[in-house]
Write an enzyme that holds these catalytic residues in place. Sequence first.
Site, PDB file in Angstrom:
ATOM      1  N   SER A 170       0.838  -1.201   0.000  1.00 54.48           N
ATOM      2  CA  SER A 170       0.000   0.000   0.000  1.00 54.48           C
ATOM      3  C   SER A 170       0.882   1.264   0.000  1.00 54.48           C
ATOM      4  CB  SER A 170      -0.954  -0.058   1.190  1.00 54.48           C
ATOM      5  OG  SER A 170      -1.999   0.875   1.039  1.00 54.48           O
ATOM      6  N   ASP A 195     -10.301  -5.570  -2.869  1.00 53.69           N
ATOM      7  CA  ASP A 195      -9.669  -4.540  -2.032  1.00 53.69           C
ATOM      8  C   ASP A 195     -10.548  -3.292  -2.054  1.00 53.69           C
ATOM      9  OD1 ASP A 195      -7.989  -2.378  -1.197  1.00 53.69           O
ATOM     10  OD2 ASP A 195      -6.198  -3.507  -1.799  1.00 53.69           O
ATOM     11  N   HIS A 231      -7.475  -6.004   1.154  1.00 51.29           N
ATOM     12  CA  HIS A 231      -6.285  -5.186   1.436  1.00 51.29           C
ATOM     13  C   HIS A 231      -5.532  -5.663   2.681  1.00 51.29           C
ATOM     14  CE1 HIS A 231      -4.085  -1.549   0.342  1.00 51.29           C
ATOM     15  NE2 HIS A 231      -4.077  -1.133   1.597  1.00 51.29           N
TER      16      HIS A 231
END
Lengths: 280, 280
Positions: free
Chosen positions: B145, B221, B254
């Site tokens: 991320s 996600d 995620h």
Amino acid sequence: MEQLSKNKIFDGWHERYSHQSRTTNTEMTFAIYLPPQAADKKVPVLYFLSGLTCTDENFSTKAGAQQYAAKYGLALVIPDTSPRGKNAADDESYDLGQGAGFYLNATQNPWSQHYRMYDYIVEELPELIEANFPVTNQRSLFGHSMGGHGALQIGLKNPDCYAAISAFAPIVNPSNVPWGKKAFSAYLGKDEKTWAAYDSSKLVSQMKKAQPILIDQGLADNFYPEQLQPEVFVQAAEANGIDVILDLHEGYDHSYYFIASFVEKHIAFHAHYLGLRKEV
Amino acid sequence: MEQLSKNKIFDGWHERYSHQSRTTNTEMTFAIYLPPQAADKKVPVLYFLSGLTCTDENFSTKAGAQQYAAKYGLALVIPDTSPRGKNAADDESYDLGQGAGFYLNATQNPWSQHYRMYDYIVEELPELIEANFPVTNQRSLFGHSMGGHGALQIGLKNPDCYAAISAFAPIVNPSNVPWGKKAFSAYLGKDEKTWAAYDSSKLVSQMKKAQPILIDQGLADNFYPEQLQPEVFVQAAEANGIDVILDLHEGYDHSYYFIASFVEKHIAFHAHYLGLRKEV
């Protein structure tokens, strides 16, 4: 049952649920990992009982177990360690009350109203799991520390219900170590005769048969040997003709880093006695 | 350096340290996993950059990476995501300030005094690691991320320092997505020309060469595609003749459950370009 979350991991699904328990008379939370094989057929269930202070989330996020459940094709079920919430009694210390149910049915006030984790693990939870998920009624059982105590005493008393028993750093003789004496005094009262029903080392000396049993213990564990005395269990078992695999590991401590290092070994052990083979 | 903890895992040692950083002018914390091979020889280092809100502990406890570092014989180094403590500026939101350093050198008040994570990751931390642990100067780099953004932009600008780059669900074009616009406005100011030096999609369109690059993205996600647009990066790279492996995964989100599912693939990728082979 209410689904709290659902995450894909190793091609299977890790799901959390809460439900109103008739046994503890509180809301209870558990996690289940359904391996990819469960999309096509029913799979056996390996229950993991966690240690002091844990919820279902410690093992779920830190042990790295899902990949091996996926390789062997078994479901993992991870219960909470006690009733929770304002209705259930509690104690300020970490080793009594919420987070410290010790997998027994309490008989003393204020604990007896809700602290019935033995019946919850042995009866209510498997019924719920087998009624709501794609699983068979084949069960196996493992745990860590207080949850290792849970796995041993529950497994030994229910030899036909669990294919095998294993434990990481278990409390094996709660009647004789500080954690167990404190918890059993509170939950079961001062009469130590009532403690024997939950003391694995006493149980194993009386059982006519037992499942295959595996124990791993780290030698750098801060709680070994004051609270954790696997040798006492092995001696009691062997004196009664029951075989136990005990492996001691130099340098390993009480943390989930220890569990992660040996979780594949434990899952492979249970898979074998559940009749499963690794799917490469 | 002060050692905060040391745990054995997969026959190696997971250690945490704090040290006074000359770059951030704060105390900084990092974790290092030394695989068993490091007991006998120097090993290469794979750096992992974490995402928003994380410390070194999220990846260390949840990714299951140590077992693969042990299989391939590389060290893992996991820095914190920002300066911390009462001296460093902060913001109440989760995506700016402490836990959200974005791996850049801030130029704006109040951030510029301590928020110099780019120099910390590229210069100070590797010097510290290579001076104090049994490692070679071979490095590779991955992240998640915000840390995927860090890995891409740092790796691209330092092609001779890192053998390969990989990322889980990276922010690839911070100049054009909400997380990046907010952070870059605060740290670098309103002049968007200054943002390009930290925008991977812009960088990759200008580089004459790049290391092997691997990106994995889950299609469930919540931040895809608003914040996470790996296709933009791949298009910019391909237009410039740079190859990128982008794998999209149905159902994955995620979380660290996603990272755990693909961490072996990433470590194997880096190991290959570091000249290592799996030791079965």
